[in-house]
Enzyme design. Structure first.
Site, short mmCIF file in Angstrom:
data_model
loop_
_atom_site.label_atom_id
_atom_site.label_comp_id
_atom_site.label_asym_id
_atom_site.label_seq_id
_atom_site.Cartn_x
_atom_site.Cartn_y
_atom_site.Cartn_z
NE ARG A 192 19.67 -0.78 19.69
CZ ARG A 192 20.72 -1.47 20.09
NH1 ARG A 192 21.73 -1.66 19.28
NH2 ARG A 192 20.77 -1.96 21.29
CG ASN A 225 21.88 -5.03 16.49
OD1 ASN A 225 22.84 -5.65 16.90
ND2 ASN A 225 21.00 -4.45 17.32
CD GLU A 226 21.03 -7.87 20.32
OE1 GLU A 226 20.38 -6.86 20.64
OE2 GLU A 226 21.71 -8.51 21.12
CD GLU A 267 26.03 -7.21 19.78
OE1 GLU A 267 25.70 -6.82 20.91
OE2 GLU A 267 25.36 -6.98 18.76
CD1 TRP A 309 22.87 -3.05 27.61
CD2 TRP A 309 21.61 -4.52 28.73
NE1 TRP A 309 23.44 -4.30 27.45
CE2 TRP A 309 22.68 -5.21 28.12
CE3 TRP A 309 20.70 -5.22 29.50
CZ2 TRP A 309 22.87 -6.58 28.26
CZ3 TRP A 309 20.87 -6.60 29.64
CH2 TRP A 309 21.94 -7.26 29.02
CD GLU A 314 24.41 0.59 23.39
OE1 GLU A 314 25.51 0.42 22.84
OE2 GLU A 314 23.41 -0.11 23.16
CG HIS A 361 28.19 -0.96 26.61
ND1 HIS A 361 29.28 -1.71 26.24
CD2 HIS A 361 27.13 -1.79 26.56
CE1 HIS A 361 28.89 -2.94 25.98
NE2 HIS A 361 27.59 -3.01 26.17
C1 GAL Z 1 23.26 -5.56 22.23
C2 GAL Z 1 23.12 -4.83 20.91
C3 GAL Z 1 24.28 -3.90 20.69
C4 GAL Z 1 24.49 -3.05 21.90
C5 GAL Z 1 24.69 -3.93 23.11
C6 GAL Z 1 24.98 -3.18 24.38
O1 GAL Z 1 22.10 -6.23 22.61
O2 GAL Z 1 23.07 -5.75 19.85
O3 GAL Z 1 24.04 -3.10 19.55
O4 GAL Z 1 23.40 -2.22 22.10
O5 GAL Z 1 23.54 -4.72 23.30
O6 GAL Z 1 25.25 -4.07 25.42
#
Ligand code: GAL
Length: 700
Positions: A130, A168-169, A347, A355, A395, A398
């Site tokens: 992405r 996103n970010e 978030e 990660w 992920e 997660h």
């Molecule tokens: C953020 C991101 C999300 C997701 C998340 C996982 O930085 O905006 O889409 O990847 O991390 O912790």
């Protein structure tokens, strides 16, 4: 204290709150990310109903779903999304929709590889992850315009859709800048607009050094550290940082323009507004993208935060790695909130992430604490990433609000539900028009930052020991330990309502800023400046004057030189008979008449010389702290002197206590229990008077 303390500027109720989006009596709302496209349609109704059962009040959808929205060029399929919007509404959930521009579909990438970003090695990014697109590419912007238009036409007037998140970010993550031909072109255009004539650029970039002269703008490439055996011009690097942040803001502006054109615009008529609000999810402390540049474009300022991801945060004690940094979390809230008064977390971690280098569990209770910290800091919303733990994709590990079976609430899910119950309880006790207690308001502080300072220092650090964020945090932690309400603001703000202004390492200045700060102090404000301030002009060039001379009149001292110590050498200063260690940056000061020395060096060849000074200026004061201590203990001790007249509290750093809408909120990021600073006999609405690590207490 002669200053007018504006209670109006306190968070939340008093600001021009768009009543329709975030009614003050709702205090804060909590919701969650859901990706319907990842789950069988038969599960959508069950999942929506369960999201509501957990207490969530809104759901966030559509992020990353471009392929499912437009599986072939120009063929839009939005029925599945509308079905989910309807399901959400049927379950009493508000909806945040997203533009999917962070994940261009494969047909677009293969047809037009020129929409992809190019990293500093010259490698073009590819489909398969992405954020691979280049928002400087005009063609990419066209495709984003089309999908955003389709979304806005379909949902822009749908009352079930509450708000929008863009992209996103926004960033290219660790790849940082795109070096594509399109980006190069946009950079050149930006420079042309900024300088007009190439001679001006040559002057400001210091072209006479190393024959770096340009003959026209088309000769200029994006500075790329991989391409220069010797360091590139720091002025070019500073412009690269400035351009990149403005380019990101421009891209966001483009997307808000589309949503507002085809949807129900709000920003023009902010109070009240029945339309949809627009935000993006900025990254906490990332530094490449400056949220303040979007101040006029977005309706709400939200950010993403994953406090526990393997960092130790030793300042919080042995549990730091399970609690996260209270200072960083507090600072980001205090930065995002003042931009326009409407802020929140888009978030927030619901459990382990995937990660980090190591991905530990947050301490039981910590997730609840982070949510309540957001509440205390004035946030209007907290959204967690994500509802269901993914069973596939990058992920997989997660956590979500439910376990991998898709239905059983996870420990984090239960903490979100608990926080929502707490908010409901507090809503029952909300009274409109509450004013902050006078002694708290008397400590109100503007913390002045400018991303250009951060960038310029980073590009020209002078010592590996220097850490700009670490320097900021020493002051921020000290302020919060005194229970000072802090707004992190930029210098375009009116500072007159703040009794205190702290501007750490404010490297780039001009006469106008020095004048503004001088007037501020003369009129009764208390100004704190720190080392590395005033060294350069806005271009990043040194003054043709004595070192940092433009601020001498303001601080009442000269700065004949500064010293830097190679690790592990430590120098020491003494203040009020106590020794403090330093290593990163030490300026030797010469106090002028009328200026008092607060700290002196106790070793090195300048032993006995001043390291920190203070003076009265008009009705106010100016304090200059020229040394960066190792642990922040000196900064803490000196700030306490500056705040001595406003009864500073003495909280353990990172035991954070804030006032909001009539409630005191304490959150404990330290590894030991902390007593709440409440009068004896005060009943606790939430928690107990001894707040355990990762705990919360709320009282009125
Ligand atoms: C953020 C991101 C999300 C997701 C998340 C996982 O930085 O905006 O889409 O990847 O991390 O912790």
């Amino acid at each position: 204290m002669k200053m007018r303390v504006s209670l109006l500027a306190f968070c939340c109720t008093a600001l021009a709150a768009p009543a329709d989006w975030f009614p003050p009596s709702n205090l804060m709302t909590i919701g969650v990310y859901y990706y319907p496209e990842a789950w069988p349609e038969a599960q959508w109704p069950r999942d929506m109903a369960n999201i509501r059962k957990l207490g969530m009040e809104f759901v966030h959808m559509g992020e990353f779903a471009w392929y499912f929205m437009e599986p072939e060029e120009g063929k839009y399929q939005l029925d599945w999304l509308e079905k989910n919007v309807d399901l959400a509404a049927a379950n009493g959930l508000k909806v945040i929709l997203c533009t999917p521009s962070a994940t261009p579909p494969i047909w677009l990438t293969r047809k037009h590889p020129e929409i992809l970003m190019v990293d500093s090695t010259g490698r073009t990014m590819n489909h398969g992850g992405r954020e691979q697109a280049d928002w400087s590419a005009p063609l990419y912007r066209e495709y984003v315009t089309r999908i955003d238009t389709a979304l806005a036409k379909r949902f822009g007037h749908n009352p079930k859709v509450w708000g929008w998140q863009l992209d996103n970010e926004v960033s290219h993550y660790d790849k940082q800048y795109s070096y594509s031909p399109a980006a190069t072109q946009r950079f050149r255009e930006w420079l042309r607009r900024k300088y007009g004539a190439i001679d001006r650029l040559n002057t400001d970039w210091g072209g006479r050094f190393w024959s770096l002269m340009y003959q026209n703008f088309d000769q200029i490439d994006l500075p790329n550290l991989l391409e220069h055996p010797g360091d590139p011009s720091p002025h070019a690097l500073l412009d690269l940082d400035r351009w990149f942040a403005e380019e990101a803001a421009d891209y966001l502006r483009m997307q808000t323009g589309i949503l507002r054109k085809y949807g129900t615009p709000c920003i023009e008529a902010r109070t009240p507004c029945a339309g949809q609000w627009i935000t993006t999810n900025f990254m906490a402390m990332h530094g490449d993208v400056d949220p303040t540049l979007s101040a006029r474009d977005l309706d709400a300022f939200t950010w993403t935060h994953y406090p526990v991801h393997g960092d130790l945060f030793p300042e919080e004690g042995p549990l730091g790695f399970r609690l996260g940094s209270g200072a960083i979390q507090g600072f980001m809230h205090d930065f995002m909130r003042p931009i326009n008064g409407i802020s929140g977390l888009m978030e927030l971690q619901p459990g382990q992430v995937n990660w980090g280098v190591v991905n530990p569990w947050p301490l039981p209770g910590a997730i609840h604490m982070w949510i309540m910290r957001a509440f205390g800091a004035g946030a209007r919303l907290v959204c967690t990433y994500r509802y269901r733990q993914p069973l596939f994709g990058s992920e997989e590990y997660h956590k979500g609000l439910v376990e991998t079976d898709g239905v059983t609430p996870s420990p984090g899910g239960r903490e979100y539900a608990e926080a929502m119950r707490d908010v409901l309880q507090l809503r029952g006790r909300y009274r409109a028009g509450q004013q902050p207690p006078a002694d708290y308001a008397a400590r109100r502080t503007a913390f002045l930052i400018d991303f250009s300072n951060r960038w310029d220092i980073q590009n020209h650090k002078q010592t590996a020991r220097w850490d700009t964020i670490g320097h900021w945090m020493k002051y921020y932690r000290a302020l919060k330990s005194m229970m000072a309400p802090v707004d992190v603001v930029t210098e375009d703000r009116d500072l007159t309502s703040y009794p205190f202004v702290v501007a750490p390492a404010y490297q780039l200045v001009d006469q106008e800023l020095v004048k503004k700060l001088t007037t501020y102090a003369e009129n009764g404000g208390n100004l704190v400046l720190t080392c590395r301030t005033g060294e350069k002009d806005r271009r990043g060039q040194l003054w043709e004057a004595l070192w940092a001379e433009p601020i001498y009149g303001l601080i009442g001292a000269k700065i004949p030189f500064y010293d830097l110590l190679p690790p592990p050498v430590e120098g020491h200063v003494t203040a009020d008979g106590k020794p403090y260690a330093w290593g990163a940056w030490g300026e030797v000061l010469e106090a002028q008449a009328g200026t008092t020395v607060l700290a002196t060096y106790s070793d090195q060849f300048y032993a006995g010389k001043a390291a920190a000074v203070t003076r009265k200026l008009g009705k106010g004061s100016v304090t200059y702290i020229g040394v960066d201590s190792e642990t922040g203990d000196l900064e803490m001790a000196l700030l306490r002197k500056v705040y001595a007249g406003v009864s500073p509290a003495s909280l353990r750093p990172d035991f954070l206590v804030d006032w909001r809408d009539g409630f005191w909120v304490a959150t404990n990021f330290t590894s030991t229990s902390q007593p709440v600073p409440a009068k004896a006999g005060t009943p606790m609405l939430i928690g107990a008077k001894d707040v355990p690590p990762g705990g919360v207490a709320v009282w009125q």
